[in-house]
Scaffold this motif. Structure first.
Motif, PDB file in Angstrom:
ATOM      1  N   LYS A 132       0.838  -1.230   0.326  1.00  0.00           N
ATOM      2  CA  LYS A 132       0.088  -0.009  -0.319  1.00  0.00           C
ATOM      3  C   LYS A 132       0.889   1.158  -0.019  1.00  0.00           C
ATOM      4  O   LYS A 132       0.404   2.303  -0.467  1.00  0.00           O
ATOM      5  CB  LYS A 132      -0.962  -0.046   1.269  1.00  0.00           C
ATOM      6  N   GLU A 133       2.270   1.002   0.536  1.00  0.00           N
ATOM      7  CA  GLU A 133       2.926   2.380   0.392  1.00  0.00           C
ATOM      8  C   GLU A 133       3.349   2.573  -0.976  1.00  0.00           C
ATOM      9  O   GLU A 133       3.907   4.040  -1.076  1.00  0.00           O
ATOM     10  CB  GLU A 133       4.227   2.179   1.262  1.00  0.00           C
ATOM     11  N   ILE A 134       3.382   1.962  -1.644  1.00  0.00           N
ATOM     12  CA  ILE A 134       3.466   2.304  -3.086  1.00  0.00           C
ATOM     13  C   ILE A 134       2.947   3.417  -3.565  1.00  0.00           C
ATOM     14  O   ILE A 134       3.168   4.262  -4.305  1.00  0.00           O
ATOM     15  CB  ILE A 134       3.579   0.947  -4.323  1.00  0.00           C
ATOM     16  N   LYS A 137       3.978   6.501  -2.190  1.00  0.00           N
ATOM     17  CA  LYS A 137       5.099   7.228  -2.543  1.00  0.00           C
ATOM     18  C   LYS A 137       4.894   7.725  -3.882  1.00  0.00           C
ATOM     19  O   LYS A 137       5.534   8.750  -4.214  1.00  0.00           O
ATOM     20  CB  LYS A 137       6.101   6.007  -2.393  1.00  0.00           C
ATOM     21  N   ALA A 138       3.943   7.051  -4.735  1.00  0.00           N
ATOM     22  CA  ALA A 138       3.707   7.623  -6.061  1.00  0.00           C
ATOM     23  C   ALA A 138       3.182   8.682  -5.981  1.00  0.00           C
ATOM     24  O   ALA A 138       3.503   9.717  -6.728  1.00  0.00           O
ATOM     25  CB  ALA A 138       2.930   6.566  -6.834  1.00  0.00           C
ATOM     26  N   GLN A 163      10.340   3.106 -11.288  1.00  0.00           N
ATOM     27  CA  GLN A 163      11.489   2.588 -10.544  1.00  0.00           C
ATOM     28  C   GLN A 163      11.844   3.285  -9.092  1.00  0.00           C
ATOM     29  O   GLN A 163      12.315   2.498  -8.049  1.00  0.00           O
ATOM     30  CB  GLN A 163      12.818   2.790 -11.283  1.00  0.00           C
ATOM     31  N   ILE A 164      11.739   4.738  -9.264  1.00  0.00           N
ATOM     32  CA  ILE A 164      12.128   5.450  -7.745  1.00  0.00           C
ATOM     33  C   ILE A 164      10.939   5.211  -6.802  1.00  0.00           C
ATOM     34  O   ILE A 164      11.388   4.773  -5.655  1.00  0.00           O
ATOM     35  CB  ILE A 164      12.045   7.082  -8.073  1.00  0.00           C
ATOM     36  N   VAL A 165       9.723   4.966  -7.149  1.00  0.00           N
ATOM     37  CA  VAL A 165       8.702   4.717  -6.389  1.00  0.00           C
ATOM     38  C   VAL A 165       8.970   3.258  -5.553  1.00  0.00           C
ATOM     39  O   VAL A 165       8.775   3.137  -4.515  1.00  0.00           O
ATOM     40  CB  VAL A 165       7.235   4.662  -7.031  1.00  0.00           C
ATOM     41  N   TYR A 166       9.011   2.252  -6.513  1.00  0.00           N
ATOM     42  CA  TYR A 166       9.594   0.721  -5.856  1.00  0.00           C
ATOM     43  C   TYR A 166      10.726   1.024  -5.014  1.00  0.00           C
ATOM     44  O   TYR A 166      10.892   0.247  -4.099  1.00  0.00           O
ATOM     45  CB  TYR A 166       9.393  -0.147  -6.896  1.00  0.00           C
ATOM     46  N   PRO A 195      -3.790  -2.127  -6.525  1.00  0.00           N
ATOM     47  CA  PRO A 195      -2.966  -1.002  -6.251  1.00  0.00           C
ATOM     48  C   PRO A 195      -1.534  -1.227  -6.044  1.00  0.00           C
ATOM     49  O   PRO A 195      -1.336  -1.906  -5.293  1.00  0.00           O
ATOM     50  CB  PRO A 195      -4.075  -0.205  -5.292  1.00  0.00           C
ATOM     51  N   GLY A 196      -0.931  -0.722  -6.929  1.00  0.00           N
ATOM     52  CA  GLY A 196       0.610  -0.919  -6.968  1.00  0.00           C
ATOM     53  C   GLY A 196       1.075  -1.930  -7.774  1.00  0.00           C
ATOM     54  O   GLY A 196       2.396  -2.044  -8.050  1.00  0.00           O
TER      55      GLY A 196
END
Length: 256
Positions: A132-134, A137-138, A163-166, A195-196
């Motif tokens: 869920k944090e993806i 961060k997105a 890439q940076i979000v993951y 989601p993610g």
């Protein structure tokens, strides 16, 4: 064999050894690499984290020993967590760093590169986060302008965004959309996605050229002109402003 590390905030990695050459990706502070070819003004490098290759200006990185490179490669990465922040050295000189910069061997607000000591007292990310944090961060990157080869909140491309979000969530993706599409597990239908998850899109030649992060309720966040939210259906991405589909769906992948 030679090795290097980025000791500046953001450094362009170019297709050829020239300032006029296309930027294919960026090095963020603290990213390390192997030097494949060393010339007078430019070096061809291979970035450790994703294997991407390109040319960097010799004035824009610092060489490190093989021992330092090996230790850094096997240590758990710690990344800066503020959209933009700064580090200070023993001379009280400041260097700005963007979110996702690596802090080598960070401990008690300090780290070193070679013999130089730095201090950083901002937020850090250092472990795998829940899926869920993806999405959280997105949204940090929402409205970031599109920049070919970019991977910061000041300019980013579609695969640099994913890439940076993951990465901030503790997961490593390859650099380009077509390469990211080789990772993960294929899902047959949008309805199976969460989601993610990532959705990939191809061009008229069947080549994967775009990627975005699936949101709930058939929406997607992706970098197209800017990081934006659009509708996702079985055909692809529908842009309400343009009243048309802008990308053709190829495959959906579950990465974690």
């Amino acid at each position: 064999m030679f090795y290097g590390i980025c000791n500046l905030s953001i450094v362009a990695v170019r297709f050829e050894a020239s300032e006029k050459s296309e930027m294919v990706t960026q090095l963020l502070f603290g990213e390390h690499f192997t030097i494949l070819e060393k010339h007078k003004n430019w070096s061809k490098i291979k970035i450790f984290s994703d294997g991407y290759e390109g040319f960097v200006d010799n004035k824009q990185f610092e060489e490190i020993t093989e021992d330092y490179f090996t230790k850094l490669s096997t240590s758990e990465p710690i990344y800066s967590g503020e959209i933009i922040d700064f580090i200070s050295d023993s001379n009280n000189d400041f260097t700005t760093i963007p979110i996702g910069s690596r802090l080598p061997f960070f401990f008690k607000n300090e780290f070193t590169i070679n013999t130089k000591r730095y201090i950083y007292d901002g937020k850090v990310y250092s472990e795998k986060l829940p899926k869920k944090e993806i999405i959280q961060k997105a949204f940090i990157f929402l409205n970031t302008p599109f920049l070919w080869g970019g991977k910061t909140p000041f300019g980013i491309d579609c695969s640099g965004f994913t890439q940076i979000v993951y990465k901030l969530c503790g997961y490593q993706l390859l650099r380009d959309a077509k390469n990211q599409a080789t990772q993960g597990e294929v899902l047959s239908f949008i309805e199976e996605s969460e989601p993610g998850d990532l959705a990939f899109f191809d061009n008229e030649n069947g080549e994967i050229t775009h990627v975005g992060i699936i949101l709930k309720d058939y929406h997607i966040i992706h970098a197209f002109g800017k990081v934006r939210i659009d509708t996702l259906d079985h055909s692809g991405i529908f842009n309400a402003e343009l009243q048309k589909h802008t990308h053709k769906l190829r495959v959906i992948k579950k990465m974690i």
